[in-house]
Design an enzyme around this catalytic site. Structure first.
Site, PDB file in Angstrom:
ATOM      1  N   SER A 126       1.050  -1.190  -0.156  1.00  0.00           N
ATOM      2  CA  SER A 126       0.004   0.110   0.058  1.00  0.00           C
ATOM      3  C   SER A 126       0.769   1.214  -0.025  1.00  0.00           C
ATOM      4  O   SER A 126       2.008   1.355   0.622  1.00  0.00           O
ATOM      5  CB  SER A 126      -0.850   0.039   1.349  1.00  0.00           C
ATOM      6  OG  SER A 126      -1.485   1.511   1.596  1.00  0.00           O
ATOM      7  N   TYR A 151      -2.347   0.186  10.319  1.00  0.00           N
ATOM      8  CA  TYR A 151      -2.354  -0.551   8.730  1.00  0.00           C
ATOM      9  C   TYR A 151      -1.012  -0.383   8.011  1.00  0.00           C
ATOM     10  O   TYR A 151      -0.682  -1.321   7.569  1.00  0.00           O
ATOM     11  CB  TYR A 151      -3.491   0.066   8.170  1.00  0.00           C
ATOM     12  CG  TYR A 151      -3.856  -0.062   6.525  1.00  0.00           C
ATOM     13  CD1 TYR A 151      -4.273  -1.463   6.320  1.00  0.00           C
ATOM     14  CD2 TYR A 151      -3.340   0.808   5.705  1.00  0.00           C
ATOM     15  CE1 TYR A 151      -4.092  -1.855   4.875  1.00  0.00           C
ATOM     16  CE2 TYR A 151      -3.648   0.166   4.290  1.00  0.00           C
ATOM     17  CZ  TYR A 151      -3.902  -0.963   3.975  1.00  0.00           C
ATOM     18  OH  TYR A 151      -3.915  -1.253   2.701  1.00  0.00           O
TER      19      TYR A 151
HETATM   20  P1  NAD Z   1     -11.106  -6.173   0.621  1.00  0.00           P
HETATM   21  O1  NAD Z   1     -11.456  -6.069   1.819  1.00  0.00           O
HETATM   22  O2  NAD Z   1     -12.330  -5.859  -0.301  1.00  0.00           O
HETATM   23  O3  NAD Z   1     -10.451  -7.414   0.339  1.00  0.00           O
HETATM   24  C1  NAD Z   1      -9.672  -8.143   1.178  1.00  0.00           C
HETATM   25  C2  NAD Z   1     -10.377  -9.620   1.201  1.00  0.00           C
HETATM   26  O4  NAD Z   1      -9.415 -10.474   1.981  1.00  0.00           O
HETATM   27  C3  NAD Z   1     -11.562  -9.597   1.763  1.00  0.00           C
HETATM   28  O5  NAD Z   1     -12.584 -10.369   0.707  1.00  0.00           O
HETATM   29  C4  NAD Z   1     -11.581 -10.588   3.005  1.00  0.00           C
HETATM   30  O6  NAD Z   1     -12.679 -11.210   3.327  1.00  0.00           O
HETATM   31  C5  NAD Z   1     -10.506 -11.259   2.716  1.00  0.00           C
HETATM   32  N1  NAD Z   1      -9.763 -11.578   4.297  1.00  0.00           N
HETATM   33  C6  NAD Z   1      -9.369 -10.746   5.236  1.00  0.00           C
HETATM   34  N2  NAD Z   1      -8.949 -11.168   6.212  1.00  0.00           N
HETATM   35  C7  NAD Z   1      -8.700 -12.432   5.785  1.00  0.00           C
HETATM   36  C8  NAD Z   1      -8.283 -13.614   6.382  1.00  0.00           C
HETATM   37  N3  NAD Z   1      -7.804 -13.724   7.764  1.00  0.00           N
HETATM   38  N4  NAD Z   1      -8.126 -14.729   5.601  1.00  0.00           N
HETATM   39  C9  NAD Z   1      -8.876 -14.778   4.483  1.00  0.00           C
HETATM   40  N5  NAD Z   1      -9.167 -13.862   3.812  1.00  0.00           N
HETATM   41  C10 NAD Z   1      -9.361 -12.688   4.600  1.00  0.00           C
HETATM   42  O7  NAD Z   1     -10.073  -4.998   0.184  1.00  0.00           O
HETATM   43  P2  NAD Z   1      -9.259  -4.567  -0.999  1.00  0.00           P
HETATM   44  O8  NAD Z   1      -9.520  -2.854  -1.042  1.00  0.00           O
HETATM   45  O9  NAD Z   1      -9.706  -5.288  -1.985  1.00  0.00           O
HETATM   46  O10 NAD Z   1      -7.930  -4.579  -0.748  1.00  0.00           O
HETATM   47  C11 NAD Z   1      -7.279  -5.962  -1.196  1.00  0.00           C
HETATM   48  C12 NAD Z   1      -5.623  -5.652  -0.944  1.00  0.00           C
HETATM   49  O11 NAD Z   1      -5.109  -4.491  -1.270  1.00  0.00           O
HETATM   50  C13 NAD Z   1      -5.306  -5.564   0.840  1.00  0.00           C
HETATM   51  O12 NAD Z   1      -4.307  -6.243   0.986  1.00  0.00           O
HETATM   52  C14 NAD Z   1      -5.094  -3.881   0.922  1.00  0.00           C
HETATM   53  O13 NAD Z   1      -4.298  -3.845   1.881  1.00  0.00           O
HETATM   54  C15 NAD Z   1      -4.555  -3.723  -0.433  1.00  0.00           C
HETATM   55  N6  NAD Z   1      -4.741  -2.173  -0.637  1.00  0.00           N
HETATM   56  C16 NAD Z   1      -5.878  -1.778  -1.109  1.00  0.00           C
HETATM   57  C17 NAD Z   1      -6.041  -0.638  -1.596  1.00  0.00           C
HETATM   58  C18 NAD Z   1      -7.449   0.145  -1.976  1.00  0.00           C
HETATM   59  O14 NAD Z   1      -7.623   1.041  -2.224  1.00  0.00           O
HETATM   60  N7  NAD Z   1      -8.476  -0.554  -2.082  1.00  0.00           N
HETATM   61  C19 NAD Z   1      -4.964   0.268  -1.597  1.00  0.00           C
HETATM   62  C20 NAD Z   1      -3.499  -0.120  -1.004  1.00  0.00           C
HETATM   63  C21 NAD Z   1      -3.466  -1.617  -0.965  1.00  0.00           C
END
Ligand code: NAD
Length: 327
Positions: A126, A151
Protein backbone atom coordinates in the site's frame (compact mmCIF):
# COMPACT_ATOMS: atom_id res chain seq x y z
CA UNK A 1 -1.15 -20.74 -15.21
CA UNK A 2 -2.83 -21.68 -11.95
CA UNK A 3 -2.92 -18.70 -9.57
CA UNK A 4 -3.94 -18.70 -5.92
CA UNK A 5 -5.48 -15.32 -5.06
CA UNK A 6 -5.89 -14.68 -1.35
CA UNK A 7 -8.67 -12.19 -0.65
CA UNK A 8 -10.06 -13.38 -3.99
CA UNK A 9 -13.63 -12.52 -2.98
CA UNK A 10 -12.67 -8.96 -2.06
CA UNK A 11 -12.77 -5.80 -4.14
CA UNK A 12 -9.43 -5.98 -5.95
CA UNK A 13 -9.21 -9.78 -5.64
CA UNK A 14 -12.56 -10.30 -7.37
CA UNK A 15 -11.53 -8.13 -10.31
CA UNK A 16 -8.18 -9.91 -10.54
CA UNK A 17 -9.80 -13.36 -10.53
CA UNK A 18 -12.14 -12.25 -13.34
CA UNK A 19 -9.28 -10.99 -15.48
CA UNK A 20 -7.23 -14.18 -14.94
CA UNK A 21 -10.23 -16.38 -15.75
CA UNK A 22 -10.97 -14.31 -18.87
CA UNK A 23 -7.39 -14.97 -19.99
CA UNK A 24 -7.96 -18.72 -19.61
CA UNK A 25 -6.04 -19.30 -16.36
CA UNK A 26 -7.12 -21.45 -13.43
CA UNK A 27 -7.77 -19.60 -10.19
CA UNK A 28 -8.06 -20.77 -6.61
CA UNK A 29 -9.29 -18.02 -4.32
CA UNK A 30 -8.76 -18.12 -0.56
CA UNK A 31 -11.07 -15.89 1.45
CA UNK A 32 -12.70 -16.08 4.87
CA UNK A 33 -15.41 -13.50 4.04
CA UNK A 34 -14.23 -11.30 6.85
CA UNK A 35 -17.34 -9.46 8.18
CA UNK A 36 -15.73 -6.00 7.81
CA UNK A 37 -18.33 -5.40 5.10
CA UNK A 38 -21.28 -7.40 3.75
CA UNK A 39 -20.69 -10.74 2.15
CA UNK A 40 -23.30 -9.88 -0.52
CA UNK A 41 -20.96 -7.36 -2.19
CA UNK A 42 -18.20 -9.97 -2.38
CA UNK A 43 -20.52 -12.70 -3.62
CA UNK A 44 -21.91 -10.47 -6.34
CA UNK A 45 -18.37 -9.85 -7.58
CA UNK A 46 -17.57 -13.55 -8.05
CA UNK A 47 -20.91 -15.31 -8.58
CA UNK A 48 -20.67 -15.80 -12.35
CA UNK A 49 -17.15 -17.28 -12.43
CA UNK A 50 -16.76 -20.52 -14.44
CA UNK A 51 -16.69 -23.25 -11.78
CA UNK A 52 -14.54 -25.59 -13.90
CA UNK A 53 -11.60 -23.19 -13.60
CA UNK A 54 -12.45 -21.33 -10.40
CA UNK A 55 -12.34 -22.77 -6.89
CA UNK A 56 -13.12 -20.89 -3.72
CA UNK A 57 -11.52 -22.08 -0.49
CA UNK A 58 -13.29 -20.43 2.43
CA UNK A 59 -10.50 -20.35 4.98
CA UNK A 60 -8.43 -18.04 7.13
CA UNK A 61 -4.99 -17.21 5.72
CA UNK A 62 -3.62 -17.68 9.24
CA UNK A 63 -4.57 -21.36 9.21
CA UNK A 64 -1.36 -22.59 7.60
CA UNK A 65 -2.09 -26.30 8.05
CA UNK A 66 -5.55 -26.08 6.50
CA UNK A 67 -4.15 -24.21 3.49
CA UNK A 68 -1.23 -26.60 3.06
CA UNK A 69 -3.74 -29.42 3.05
CA UNK A 70 -6.19 -27.68 0.68
CA UNK A 71 -3.56 -26.47 -1.80
CA UNK A 72 -0.99 -29.28 -1.83
CA UNK A 73 -2.52 -31.26 -4.68
CA UNK A 74 -3.56 -28.25 -6.76
CA UNK A 75 -0.22 -27.44 -8.49
CA UNK A 76 -0.35 -23.71 -7.92
CA UNK A 77 2.15 -21.66 -9.98
CA UNK A 78 1.89 -18.38 -8.10
CA UNK A 79 0.27 -16.73 -5.10
CA UNK A 80 -1.15 -13.23 -5.30
CA UNK A 81 -1.60 -12.29 -1.67
CA UNK A 82 -4.34 -9.66 -1.31
CA UNK A 83 -6.19 -10.89 1.80
CA UNK A 84 -5.87 -8.33 4.54
CA UNK A 85 -7.69 -6.10 6.90
CA UNK A 86 -7.71 -2.94 4.84
CA UNK A 87 -8.38 0.65 5.81
CA UNK A 88 -6.44 3.15 7.87
CA UNK A 89 -9.08 4.42 10.29
CA UNK A 90 -10.40 1.03 11.51
CA UNK A 91 -6.81 -0.08 12.12
CA UNK A 92 -6.52 2.57 14.82
CA UNK A 93 -9.55 1.02 16.56
CA UNK A 94 -8.33 -2.59 16.29
CA UNK A 95 -4.55 -2.70 15.87
CA UNK A 96 -4.18 -6.26 17.19
CA UNK A 97 -6.64 -7.62 14.63
CA UNK A 98 -4.67 -5.88 11.88
CA UNK A 99 -1.43 -7.32 13.17
CA UNK A 100 -2.89 -10.81 13.28
CA UNK A 101 -4.26 -10.81 9.71
CA UNK A 102 -1.77 -8.60 7.91
CA UNK A 103 1.43 -9.71 9.60
CA UNK A 104 0.58 -13.22 10.89
CA UNK A 105 -1.52 -14.01 7.81
CA UNK A 106 1.22 -12.87 5.42
CA UNK A 107 3.79 -14.95 7.30
CA UNK A 108 1.47 -17.92 7.01
CA UNK A 109 1.02 -17.50 3.23
CA UNK A 110 4.79 -17.19 2.75
CA UNK A 111 5.19 -20.46 4.61
CA UNK A 112 2.54 -22.06 2.40
CA UNK A 113 4.41 -20.87 -0.71
CA UNK A 114 7.73 -22.16 0.55
CA UNK A 115 6.45 -25.55 1.74
CA UNK A 116 4.51 -26.19 -1.48
CA UNK A 117 7.39 -25.06 -3.71
CA UNK A 118 5.40 -22.14 -5.15
CA UNK A 119 8.18 -19.87 -6.41
CA UNK A 120 6.22 -16.66 -7.11
CA UNK A 121 4.64 -14.44 -4.46
CA UNK A 122 2.96 -11.17 -5.43
CA UNK A 123 2.08 -9.10 -2.39
CA UNK A 124 -0.57 -6.37 -2.31
CA UNK A 125 1.13 -3.57 -0.42
CA UNK A 126 0.00 0.00 0.00
CA UNK A 127 0.98 3.62 -0.61
CA UNK A 128 0.25 4.15 3.10
CA UNK A 129 3.77 2.87 3.86
CA UNK A 130 5.10 6.25 2.65
CA UNK A 131 3.54 7.94 5.70
CA UNK A 132 4.07 11.68 5.73
CA UNK A 133 6.77 11.52 3.06
CA UNK A 134 7.02 15.04 1.67
CA UNK A 135 9.02 14.26 -1.46
CA UNK A 136 6.64 13.88 -4.35
CA UNK A 137 6.04 11.83 -6.32
CA UNK A 138 6.61 8.88 -3.94
CA UNK A 139 9.36 6.61 -5.26
CA UNK A 140 10.21 3.08 -4.16
CA UNK A 141 13.63 4.18 -2.88
CA UNK A 142 12.13 6.77 -0.52
CA UNK A 143 12.46 6.03 3.21
CA UNK A 144 9.45 4.20 4.66
CA UNK A 145 10.52 3.79 8.27
CA UNK A 146 7.89 6.08 9.79
CA UNK A 147 4.37 4.72 9.22
CA UNK A 148 1.57 6.73 10.84
CA UNK A 149 -1.13 4.07 11.24
CA UNK A 150 -1.23 0.44 12.38
CA UNK A 151 -2.46 -0.46 8.88
CA UNK A 152 0.58 1.13 7.23
CA UNK A 153 2.95 -0.51 9.71
CA UNK A 154 1.45 -3.95 9.03
CA UNK A 155 1.66 -3.51 5.24
CA UNK A 156 5.34 -2.54 5.51
CA UNK A 157 5.89 -5.54 7.81
CA UNK A 158 4.52 -7.78 5.08
CA UNK A 159 7.10 -6.41 2.64
CA UNK A 160 9.87 -7.19 5.11
CA UNK A 161 8.64 -10.71 5.82
CA UNK A 162 8.43 -11.37 2.09
CA UNK A 163 11.99 -10.17 1.64
CA UNK A 164 13.15 -12.65 4.25
CA UNK A 165 11.54 -15.53 2.36
CA UNK A 166 13.02 -14.31 -0.92
CA UNK A 167 16.45 -14.33 0.71
CA UNK A 168 16.11 -17.65 2.51
CA UNK A 169 14.19 -19.71 -0.03
CA UNK A 170 14.66 -18.01 -3.40
CA UNK A 171 11.04 -16.95 -3.87
CA UNK A 172 10.46 -14.29 -6.50
CA UNK A 173 8.58 -11.55 -4.68
CA UNK A 174 6.96 -8.41 -6.05
CA UNK A 175 5.54 -6.06 -3.44
CA UNK A 176 3.09 -3.89 -5.34
CA UNK A 177 2.23 -0.66 -3.57
CA UNK A 178 -1.30 0.20 -4.62
CA UNK A 179 -2.45 3.83 -4.53
CA UNK A 180 -6.13 4.35 -3.54
CA UNK A 181 -8.03 1.94 -5.73
CA UNK A 182 -11.62 2.56 -6.84
CA UNK A 183 -14.19 1.06 -9.14
CA UNK A 184 -17.20 -1.29 -9.06
CA UNK A 185 -17.44 -3.42 -5.87
CA UNK A 186 -15.20 -0.97 -4.00
CA UNK A 187 -15.04 -1.48 -0.22
CA UNK A 188 -17.85 0.44 1.49
CA UNK A 189 -15.46 2.07 4.00
CA UNK A 190 -13.55 3.85 1.21
CA UNK A 191 -14.29 7.53 0.64
CA UNK A 192 -15.74 7.30 -2.88
CA UNK A 193 -18.18 4.58 -1.86
CA UNK A 194 -19.16 6.48 1.31
CA UNK A 195 -19.73 9.70 -0.66
CA UNK A 196 -21.95 7.85 -3.12
CA UNK A 197 -24.11 6.45 -0.30
CA UNK A 198 -24.42 9.88 1.27
CA UNK A 199 -25.61 11.25 -2.09
CA UNK A 200 -28.05 8.38 -2.55
CA UNK A 201 -29.61 9.04 0.86
CA UNK A 202 -29.73 12.87 0.62
CA UNK A 203 -27.10 13.37 3.31
CA UNK A 204 -24.31 15.95 3.14
CA UNK A 205 -20.92 14.57 2.16
CA UNK A 206 -18.59 14.45 5.16
CA UNK A 207 -15.29 15.93 4.04
CA UNK A 208 -12.38 15.52 6.42
CA UNK A 209 -10.09 18.56 6.33
CA UNK A 210 -10.48 21.57 4.02
CA UNK A 211 -10.69 19.53 0.84
CA UNK A 212 -7.18 20.35 -0.38
CA UNK A 213 -5.68 16.96 0.50
CA UNK A 214 -4.66 15.08 -2.65
CA UNK A 215 -4.75 11.41 -3.57
CA UNK A 216 -3.53 9.39 -6.46
CA UNK A 217 -6.71 7.47 -7.31
CA UNK A 218 -6.24 4.37 -9.43
CA UNK A 219 -9.00 2.64 -11.34
CA UNK A 220 -9.23 -1.03 -10.40
CA UNK A 221 -8.73 -2.34 -13.96
CA UNK A 222 -5.41 -0.47 -14.13
CA UNK A 223 -4.28 -2.02 -10.84
CA UNK A 224 -5.32 -5.47 -12.04
CA UNK A 225 -3.37 -4.91 -15.25
CA UNK A 226 -0.31 -4.10 -13.17
CA UNK A 227 -0.75 -7.27 -11.11
CA UNK A 228 -1.07 -9.43 -14.23
CA UNK A 229 2.04 -7.82 -15.73
CA UNK A 230 3.90 -8.48 -12.49
CA UNK A 231 2.83 -12.15 -12.58
CA UNK A 232 4.04 -12.47 -16.18
CA UNK A 233 7.40 -10.94 -15.38
CA UNK A 234 7.86 -13.11 -12.29
CA UNK A 235 7.00 -16.35 -14.13
CA UNK A 236 9.27 -15.55 -17.09
CA UNK A 237 12.39 -15.08 -15.00
CA UNK A 238 15.26 -17.57 -14.68
CA UNK A 239 16.57 -16.13 -11.42
CA UNK A 240 14.53 -15.07 -8.38
CA UNK A 241 14.10 -11.37 -7.70
CA UNK A 242 12.63 -9.13 -5.00
CA UNK A 243 11.11 -5.89 -6.24
CA UNK A 244 8.96 -3.20 -4.68
CA UNK A 245 6.85 -1.49 -7.33
CA UNK A 246 4.38 1.40 -7.11
CA UNK A 247 1.09 0.93 -8.93
CA UNK A 248 -0.74 4.25 -9.04
CA UNK A 249 -2.74 6.33 -11.43
CA UNK A 250 0.16 8.83 -11.64
CA UNK A 251 -1.95 11.95 -11.31
CA UNK A 252 -3.49 13.43 -8.21
CA UNK A 253 -6.96 14.76 -7.45
CA UNK A 254 -7.91 17.17 -4.69
CA UNK A 255 -10.56 15.89 -2.31
CA UNK A 256 -12.98 18.71 -3.15
CA UNK A 257 -12.63 17.98 -6.89
CA UNK A 258 -13.21 14.30 -6.20
CA UNK A 259 -16.43 15.17 -4.39
CA UNK A 260 -17.57 17.36 -7.29
CA UNK A 261 -16.66 14.53 -9.70
CA UNK A 262 -18.61 11.86 -7.84
CA UNK A 263 -21.57 14.25 -7.61
CA UNK A 264 -21.46 14.76 -11.36
CA UNK A 265 -21.14 11.04 -12.06
CA UNK A 266 -24.09 10.29 -9.77
CA UNK A 267 -26.13 13.18 -11.19
CA UNK A 268 -26.65 14.61 -7.69
CA UNK A 269 -25.34 17.97 -6.54
CA UNK A 270 -23.33 17.44 -3.32
CA UNK A 271 -23.77 19.41 -0.11
CA UNK A 272 -20.57 19.32 1.96
CA UNK A 273 -20.13 19.06 5.73
CA UNK A 274 -16.53 19.77 6.74
CA UNK A 275 -15.01 17.80 9.65
CA UNK A 276 -11.50 17.85 11.16
CA UNK A 277 -8.74 15.79 9.52
CA UNK A 278 -8.71 12.22 10.83
CA UNK A 279 -5.71 10.80 12.70
CA UNK A 280 -3.68 8.42 10.52
CA UNK A 281 -4.77 10.09 7.27
CA UNK A 282 -1.94 11.34 5.09
CA UNK A 283 -2.10 14.74 3.41
CA UNK A 284 -1.25 13.50 -0.06
CA UNK A 285 -0.26 10.47 -2.06
CA UNK A 286 1.32 10.60 -5.48
CA UNK A 287 2.93 7.65 -7.20
CA UNK A 288 6.10 7.74 -9.20
CA UNK A 289 5.28 4.91 -11.59
CA UNK A 290 8.46 5.02 -13.67
CA UNK A 291 9.70 1.74 -12.18
CA UNK A 292 6.40 0.00 -13.01
CA UNK A 293 6.59 1.43 -16.54
CA UNK A 294 10.14 0.22 -16.98
CA UNK A 295 9.85 -3.26 -15.41
CA UNK A 296 6.27 -4.12 -16.29
CA UNK A 297 5.25 -1.83 -19.15
CA UNK A 298 2.53 -0.57 -16.78
CA UNK A 299 0.52 2.29 -18.28
CA UNK A 300 -2.69 3.16 -16.41
CA UNK A 301 -5.13 4.72 -18.84
CA UNK A 302 -8.43 5.33 -17.02
CA UNK A 303 -9.03 9.05 -16.44
CA UNK A 304 -10.70 9.83 -13.10
CA UNK A 305 -13.97 11.08 -14.63
CA UNK A 306 -14.35 7.90 -16.68
CA UNK A 307 -13.54 5.70 -13.67
CA UNK A 308 -15.95 7.61 -11.42
CA UNK A 309 -18.72 7.18 -13.99
CA UNK A 310 -18.15 3.41 -14.05
CA UNK A 311 -18.23 3.32 -10.27
CA UNK A 312 -21.38 5.48 -10.12
CA UNK A 313 -23.17 3.24 -12.63
CA UNK A 314 -22.32 0.20 -10.52
CA UNK A 315 -23.25 1.75 -7.17
CA UNK A 316 -26.64 2.98 -8.41
CA UNK A 317 -27.39 -0.43 -9.85
CA UNK A 318 -26.18 -2.25 -6.72
CA UNK A 319 -28.39 -0.26 -4.34
CA UNK A 320 -31.38 -0.15 -6.71
CA UNK A 321 -32.96 -3.19 -5.09
CA UNK A 322 -31.43 -3.27 -1.60
CA UNK A 323 -31.17 -0.86 1.34
CA UNK A 324 -28.25 1.56 1.14
CA UNK A 325 -25.60 0.62 3.70
CA UNK A 326 -25.40 3.08 6.56
CA UNK A 327 -22.54 5.57 6.31
P1 NAD B 1 -11.10 -6.10 0.58
O1 NAD B 1 -11.40 -6.02 2.03
O2 NAD B 1 -12.22 -5.89 -0.37
O3 NAD B 1 -10.44 -7.50 0.25
C1 NAD B 1 -9.71 -8.24 1.19
C2 NAD B 1 -10.29 -9.62 1.25
O4 NAD B 1 -9.51 -10.36 2.19
C3 NAD B 1 -11.74 -9.66 1.75
O5 NAD B 1 -12.58 -10.37 0.85
C4 NAD B 1 -11.67 -10.39 3.09
O6 NAD B 1 -12.78 -11.23 3.33
C5 NAD B 1 -10.38 -11.18 2.93
N1 NAD B 1 -9.77 -11.48 4.22
C6 NAD B 1 -9.58 -10.63 5.26
N2 NAD B 1 -9.00 -11.28 6.28
C7 NAD B 1 -8.82 -12.57 5.87
C8 NAD B 1 -8.28 -13.72 6.49
N3 NAD B 1 -7.79 -13.68 7.74
N4 NAD B 1 -8.26 -14.86 5.78
C9 NAD B 1 -8.74 -14.92 4.51
N5 NAD B 1 -9.26 -13.85 3.88
C10 NAD B 1 -9.30 -12.69 4.56
O7 NAD B 1 -9.92 -5.08 0.31
P2 NAD B 1 -9.29 -4.54 -1.06
O8 NAD B 1 -9.54 -3.10 -1.11
O9 NAD B 1 -9.67 -5.41 -2.19
O10 NAD B 1 -7.75 -4.74 -0.74
C11 NAD B 1 -7.02 -5.86 -1.22
C12 NAD B 1 -5.56 -5.68 -0.84
O11 NAD B 1 -5.03 -4.49 -1.43
C13 NAD B 1 -5.32 -5.56 0.65
O12 NAD B 1 -4.14 -6.26 0.96
C14 NAD B 1 -5.12 -4.08 0.87
O13 NAD B 1 -4.30 -3.83 1.98
C15 NAD B 1 -4.45 -3.70 -0.43
N6 NAD B 1 -4.64 -2.29 -0.79
C16 NAD B 1 -5.88 -1.85 -1.15
C17 NAD B 1 -6.04 -0.52 -1.51
C18 NAD B 1 -7.36 0.05 -1.94
O14 NAD B 1 -7.45 1.25 -2.20
N7 NAD B 1 -8.43 -0.74 -2.04
C19 NAD B 1 -4.93 0.36 -1.49
C20 NAD B 1 -3.71 -0.15 -1.09
C21 NAD B 1 -3.56 -1.47 -0.76
Amino acid sequence: MHVCVTGGAGFIGGHLCRRLLNEGHRVTAVDNFDPFYPRAIKEEGIEDFPRERFTLIEADIGDTDALLHALHARSVDAIVHLAARAGVRPSIEAPMAYEETNVGGTQSMLEVAQKLGIDTFIYGSSSSVYGTNDTVPFAEADPVGEPISPYAATKRSGELLAHTFHHLYGLTVHCLRFFTVYGPCQRPDQAIHRFARQLLTDQPITMYGDGTSRRDYTYVADIVDGIVRSLRRAKNRDAPEYEIINLGGSETTQLKDLIAGIGEAMGISPEIKQLPTQPGDVERTYADISKAQELLGYAPDTPIDEGLQKFADWVKDYYADRPVLEV
